[in-house]
Motif scaffolding. Structure first.
Motif, short mmCIF file in Angstrom:
data_model
loop_
_atom_site.label_atom_id
_atom_site.label_comp_id
_atom_site.label_asym_id
_atom_site.label_seq_id
_atom_site.Cartn_x
_atom_site.Cartn_y
_atom_site.Cartn_z
N PRO A 37 0.84 -1.21 0.00
CA PRO A 37 0.00 0.00 0.00
C PRO A 37 0.87 1.26 0.00
O PRO A 37 1.66 1.48 0.91
N GLY A 38 0.76 2.04 -1.06
CA GLY A 38 1.52 3.29 -1.16
C GLY A 38 2.99 3.14 -1.49
O GLY A 38 3.73 4.11 -1.48
N LEU A 39 3.44 1.91 -1.77
CA LEU A 39 4.86 1.69 -2.03
C LEU A 39 5.06 0.55 -3.02
O LEU A 39 4.53 -0.54 -2.82
N ASP A 40 5.78 0.82 -4.09
CA ASP A 40 6.25 -0.23 -5.00
C ASP A 40 7.70 -0.48 -4.65
O ASP A 40 8.54 0.43 -4.75
N ARG A 41 8.02 -1.70 -4.25
CA ARG A 41 9.38 -2.04 -3.85
C ARG A 41 9.98 -3.03 -4.84
O ARG A 41 9.34 -4.01 -5.20
N LEU A 42 11.20 -2.74 -5.28
CA LEU A 42 11.96 -3.65 -6.12
C LEU A 42 13.07 -4.23 -5.26
O LEU A 42 13.95 -3.51 -4.79
N VAL A 43 13.02 -5.56 -5.05
CA VAL A 43 13.98 -6.24 -4.19
C VAL A 43 14.95 -7.02 -5.07
O VAL A 43 14.58 -7.98 -5.74
N VAL A 44 16.20 -6.59 -5.06
CA VAL A 44 17.22 -7.16 -5.94
C VAL A 44 17.67 -8.53 -5.45
O VAL A 44 17.97 -8.72 -4.27
N SER A 45 17.72 -9.47 -6.39
CA SER A 45 18.18 -10.82 -6.06
C SER A 45 19.45 -11.20 -6.82
O SER A 45 20.13 -12.15 -6.44
N TRP A 46 19.77 -10.46 -7.89
CA TRP A 46 20.93 -10.84 -8.71
C TRP A 46 21.46 -9.62 -9.44
O TRP A 46 20.68 -8.77 -9.87
N ILE A 47 22.77 -9.55 -9.60
CA ILE A 47 23.40 -8.47 -10.35
C ILE A 47 24.15 -9.09 -11.52
O ILE A 47 24.88 -10.06 -11.36
N GLU A 48 23.97 -8.50 -12.70
CA GLU A 48 24.66 -8.95 -13.90
C GLU A 48 25.48 -7.80 -14.46
O GLU A 48 24.97 -6.69 -14.64
#
Length: 183
Positions: A37-48
């Motif tokens: 609610p009120g927040l879109d979160r992008l949670v990183v699992s991998w870096i390329e």
């Protein structure tokens, strides 16, 4: 509001790989999109980190990934239902900002990703020795948070990095505040 979260060591790894080089460099962060609610979160699992042959152009002031590499990113994001965050470096030690070239490139990239992966959001980050700047791909800004023994706000468009929103004042007084991390 949008927020990008990754593990503490990832921030240092991104800075070490991208910042202070002779040419601009890129990274792709693969993340899960969590709608709160009120927040879109992008949670990183991998870096390329793209290899040299994934670039069509790279200089001290620009970096451009090949269209076939971008197509592979879109395909993987669609197949695995992931958000892609496109990171690139800027030279210098001042806090980075998105350039007009970045804006133009992101317009095309955002259009491609919205067709290829329409049910999630994607982001863009620029990093320099002076800090971080992030936004939803081609649109509004987003906060960047590193999660470790302490939450560290690396970028927040609503205030200087490390500032504490009023809604967290009670927790900060009880547990202590975040310290901005500049690597």
């Amino acid at each position: 509001m949008m927020e990008l979260r990754f593990q503490d060591g990832d921030a240092s790894r991104i800075v070490a790989e991208l910042v202070g080089r002779e040419t601009e460099r890129c990274a792709i962060l693969w993340a899960s999109h969590v709608a709160l609610p009120g927040l879109d979160r992008l949670v990183v699992s991998w870096i390329e980190f793209p290899t040299d042959d994934n670039y069509s152009d790279r200089s001290r002031i620009s970096a451009q990934l090949k269209p076939d590499f971008i197509a592979q990113i879109g395909k993987r994001a669609a197949r695995e239902n992931l958000s892609a965050i496109f990171v690139h470096s800027h030279p210098g030690s001042t806090p980075p900002e998105f350039s007009e070239i970045d804006d133009d490139g992101e317009t095309h990239l955002a259009r491609f990703m919205s067709v290829r992966v329409p049910h999630t959001v994607h982001g863009a980050v620029v990093v320099s020795a002076g800090g971080w700047c992030a936004r939803r791909l081609g649109e509004k800004t987003m906060r960047v948070v590193s999660v470790g023994p302490r939450l560290q706000v690396l970028f927040d468009a609503d205030g200087p990095s490390g500032s504490t929103p009023l809604k967290f004042d009670r927790q900060v007084r009880a547990l202590g505040g975040c310290r901005p991390k500049i690597s």
